[in-house]
Motif scaffolding. Structure first.
Motif, PDB file in Angstrom:
ATOM      1  N   MET A   1       0.850  -1.178   0.000  1.00 24.42           N
ATOM      2  CA  MET A   1       0.000   0.000   0.000  1.00 24.42           C
ATOM      3  C   MET A   1       0.895   1.240   0.000  1.00 24.42           C
ATOM      4  SD  MET A   1      -2.733   1.298   2.838  1.00 24.42           S
ATOM      5  CE  MET A   1      -4.144   0.416   2.262  1.00 24.42           C
ATOM      6  N   GLN A   2       0.599   2.193  -0.857  1.00 22.79           N
ATOM      7  CA  GLN A   2       1.419   3.399  -0.927  1.00 22.79           C
ATOM      8  C   GLN A   2       0.810   4.507  -0.069  1.00 22.79           C
ATOM      9  OE1 GLN A   2       1.765   4.689  -4.959  1.00 22.79           O
ATOM     10  NE2 GLN A   2      -0.241   5.631  -5.038  1.00 22.79           N
ATOM     11  N   SER A   3       1.658   5.415   0.375  1.00 20.49           N
ATOM     12  CA  SER A   3       1.192   6.526   1.194  1.00 20.49           C
ATOM     13  C   SER A   3       0.520   7.575   0.311  1.00 20.49           C
ATOM     14  CB  SER A   3       2.371   7.155   1.930  1.00 20.49           C
ATOM     15  OG  SER A   3       3.205   7.845   1.013  1.00 20.49           O
ATOM     16  N   SER A   4      -0.216   8.461   0.952  1.00 18.49           N
ATOM     17  CA  SER A   4      -0.885   9.526   0.200  1.00 18.49           C
ATOM     18  C   SER A   4       0.132  10.459  -0.448  1.00 18.49           C
ATOM     19  CB  SER A   4      -1.848  10.300   1.103  1.00 18.49           C
ATOM     20  OG  SER A   4      -1.160  10.857   2.201  1.00 18.49           O
ATOM     21  N   ILE A   5       1.267  10.650   0.191  1.00 14.15           N
ATOM     22  CA  ILE A   5       2.287  11.527  -0.394  1.00 14.15           C
ATOM     23  C   ILE A   5       2.928  10.863  -1.616  1.00 14.15           C
ATOM     24  CG2 ILE A   5       4.455  12.746   0.027  1.00 14.15           C
ATOM     25  CD1 ILE A   5       1.871  13.876   1.439  1.00 14.15           C
ATOM     26  N   ARG A   6       3.179   9.567  -1.551  1.00 14.36           N
ATOM     27  CA  ARG A   6       3.721   8.861  -2.722  1.00 14.36           C
ATOM     28  C   ARG A   6       2.738   8.987  -3.882  1.00 14.36           C
ATOM     29  NH1 ARG A   6       7.479   8.622  -5.385  1.00 14.36           N
ATOM     30  NH2 ARG A   6       8.705   8.271  -3.549  1.00 14.36           N
ATOM     31  N   PHE A   7       1.446   8.905  -3.600  1.00 17.14           N
ATOM     32  CA  PHE A   7       0.425   9.057  -4.630  1.00 17.14           C
ATOM     33  C   PHE A   7       0.522  10.439  -5.278  1.00 17.14           C
ATOM     34  CE2 PHE A   7      -3.852  10.351  -5.967  1.00 17.14           C
ATOM     35  CZ  PHE A   7      -4.145   9.342  -6.881  1.00 17.14           C
ATOM     36  N   ILE A   8       0.667  11.473  -4.455  1.00  9.95           N
ATOM     37  CA  ILE A   8       0.772  12.852  -4.970  1.00  9.95           C
ATOM     38  C   ILE A   8       2.030  13.004  -5.819  1.00  9.95           C
ATOM     39  CG2 ILE A   8       1.213  15.254  -4.282  1.00  9.95           C
ATOM     40  CD1 ILE A   8      -0.726  14.707  -1.903  1.00  9.95           C
ATOM     41  N   LEU A   9       3.153  12.467  -5.341  1.00  6.27           N
ATOM     42  CA  LEU A   9       4.406  12.575  -6.092  1.00  6.27           C
ATOM     43  C   LEU A   9       4.309  11.849  -7.431  1.00  6.27           C
ATOM     44  CD1 LEU A   9       7.049  12.108  -3.246  1.00  6.27           C
ATOM     45  CD2 LEU A   9       6.415  14.234  -4.404  1.00  6.27           C
ATOM     46  N   MET A  55      10.667  11.508  -1.466  1.00  7.55           N
ATOM     47  CA  MET A  55       9.789  11.497  -0.287  1.00  7.55           C
ATOM     48  C   MET A  55      10.392  12.335   0.841  1.00  7.55           C
ATOM     49  SD  MET A  55       6.900   9.652  -0.481  1.00  7.55           S
ATOM     50  CE  MET A  55       6.553   8.845   1.071  1.00  7.55           C
ATOM     51  N   ALA A  56      11.701  12.230   1.011  1.00  8.99           N
ATOM     52  CA  ALA A  56      12.364  13.018   2.055  1.00  8.99           C
ATOM     53  C   ALA A  56      12.235  14.510   1.761  1.00  8.99           C
ATOM     54  CB  ALA A  56      13.837  12.618   2.170  1.00  8.99           C
ATOM     55  N   LEU A  57      12.421  14.885   0.513  1.00  4.74           N
ATOM     56  CA  LEU A  57      12.268  16.288   0.128  1.00  4.74           C
ATOM     57  C   LEU A  57      10.838  16.750   0.351  1.00  4.74           C
ATOM     58  CD1 LEU A  57      13.267  18.943  -1.059  1.00  4.74           C
ATOM     59  CD2 LEU A  57      12.892  17.968  -3.342  1.00  4.74           C
ATOM     60  N   ALA A  58       9.869  15.936  -0.046  1.00  6.84           N
ATOM     61  CA  ALA A  58       8.464  16.287   0.169  1.00  6.84           C
ATOM     62  C   ALA A  58       8.179  16.479   1.649  1.00  6.84           C
ATOM     63  CB  ALA A  58       7.553  15.206  -0.411  1.00  6.84           C
ATOM     64  N   LEU A  59       8.739  15.628   2.488  1.00  2.00           N
ATOM     65  CA  LEU A  59       8.547  15.749   3.931  1.00  2.00           C
ATOM     66  C   LEU A  59       9.085  17.079   4.450  1.00  2.00           C
ATOM     67  CD1 LEU A  59       7.897  14.662   6.787  1.00  2.00           C
ATOM     68  CD2 LEU A  59      10.136  13.550   6.740  1.00  2.00           C
ATOM     69  N   VAL A  60      10.294  17.422   4.064  1.00  6.55           N
ATOM     70  CA  VAL A  60      10.900  18.671   4.542  1.00  6.55           C
ATOM     71  C   VAL A  60      10.114  19.879   4.036  1.00  6.55           C
ATOM     72  CG1 VAL A  60      12.972  20.113   4.503  1.00  6.55           C
ATOM     73  CG2 VAL A  60      13.181  17.639   4.772  1.00  6.55           C
ATOM     74  N   LEU A  61       9.714  19.848   2.777  1.00  7.80           N
ATOM     75  CA  LEU A  61       8.951  20.976   2.237  1.00  7.80           C
ATOM     76  C   LEU A  61       7.600  21.111   2.927  1.00  7.80           C
ATOM     77  CD1 LEU A  61       9.768  20.710  -1.573  1.00  7.80           C
ATOM     78  CD2 LEU A  61      10.658  22.365   0.093  1.00  7.80           C
ATOM     79  N   MET A  62       6.938  19.990   3.184  1.00  6.57           N
ATOM     80  CA  MET A  62       5.654  20.051   3.886  1.00  6.57           C
ATOM     81  C   MET A  62       5.845  20.567   5.308  1.00  6.57           C
ATOM     82  SD  MET A  62       3.481  16.787   2.620  1.00  6.57           S
ATOM     83  CE  MET A  62       2.094  17.250   3.641  1.00  6.57           C
ATOM     84  N   TYR A  63       6.900  20.139   5.954  1.00  4.01           N
ATOM     85  CA  TYR A  63       7.190  20.604   7.309  1.00  4.01           C
ATOM     86  C   TYR A  63       7.415  22.119   7.312  1.00  4.01           C
ATOM     87  CZ  TYR A  63       9.890  21.501  11.529  1.00  4.01           C
ATOM     88  OH  TYR A  63      10.366  22.038  12.701  1.00  4.01           O
ATOM     89  N   LEU A  64       8.132  22.617   6.326  1.00  4.37           N
ATOM     90  CA  LEU A  64       8.416  24.054   6.258  1.00  4.37           C
ATOM     91  C   LEU A  64       7.232  24.862   5.746  1.00  4.37           C
ATOM     92  CD1 LEU A  64      12.028  23.887   4.778  1.00  4.37           C
ATOM     93  CD2 LEU A  64      11.389  24.452   7.141  1.00  4.37           C
TER      94      LEU A  64
END
Length: 172
Positions: A1-9, A55-64
């Motif tokens: 199962m993929q995460s919602s962020i992987r789906f967006i990417l 995914m790591a980049l998406a995480l940091v950007l979402m955090y910021l």
């Protein structure tokens, strides 16, 4: 199962990218190229990282970009709090390295607009005012930020105070 962020990417829908990361897919890819240069494939333990560089980049950007609690990030990324926290901290360190290695890169250059541009922006803001007394407070304003929580000196004038503070403060 993929995460919602992987789906967006994987979907690469511009509006979804912008809403969640603040970047369109092309700008995200541009930054990802630099991010990948510094993102280690393996963790300190020698095992593969839980997240690929995107995914790591998406995480940091979402955090910021958004005020999202860690628990929500865990659900969105399908990972534990430890993984989210370690990846976020590593990503922030990578950002620091990227920005220090390329201090004059136009992609993160912050500069004041030219005087004529400030006037155009102020005219746009003033054209959207509904009340005459707003014009006095907004004269000379050429931009604004939203959801930025920084301490400022409280103006004595109630109208001016209202222009700076909307009364909303998201709980920590």
């Amino acid at each position: 199962m993929q995460s919602s962020i992987r789906f967006i990417l994987d979907m690469r829908e511009a509006s979804a990218f912008i809403v969640h990361s603040g970047f369109d897919p092309e700008s995200f890819d541009s930054l990802l190229g630099l991010f990948k240069e510094h993102y280690p494939v393996d963790a300190d333990t020698g095992s593969p990282r839980k997240f690929a560089a995107d995914m790591a980049l998406a995480l940091v950007l979402m955090y910021l970009h958004k005020k999202i609690k860690q628990e929500i990030l865990c659900v969105m990324f399908g990972a534990t709090a430890v993984t989210i926290n370690r990846t976020k901290n590593l990503g922030l360190d990578i950002f620091k390295t990227i920005f220090q290695d390329n201090p004059n890169d136009h992609r993160w250059r912050i500069a004041w607009p030219k005087v004529q541009e400030m006037k155009v922006f102020n005219d746009m803001i003033l054209s959207n005012t509904m009340f005459e007394n707003e014009t006095r407070v907004l004269h000379g304003v050429f931009g604004f930020t939203d959801c930025l929580d920084v301490p400022i000196e409280t103006p004595e004038d109630d109208l001016e105070q209202n222009a700076y503070y909307d009364g909303y403060l998201e709980p920590a």
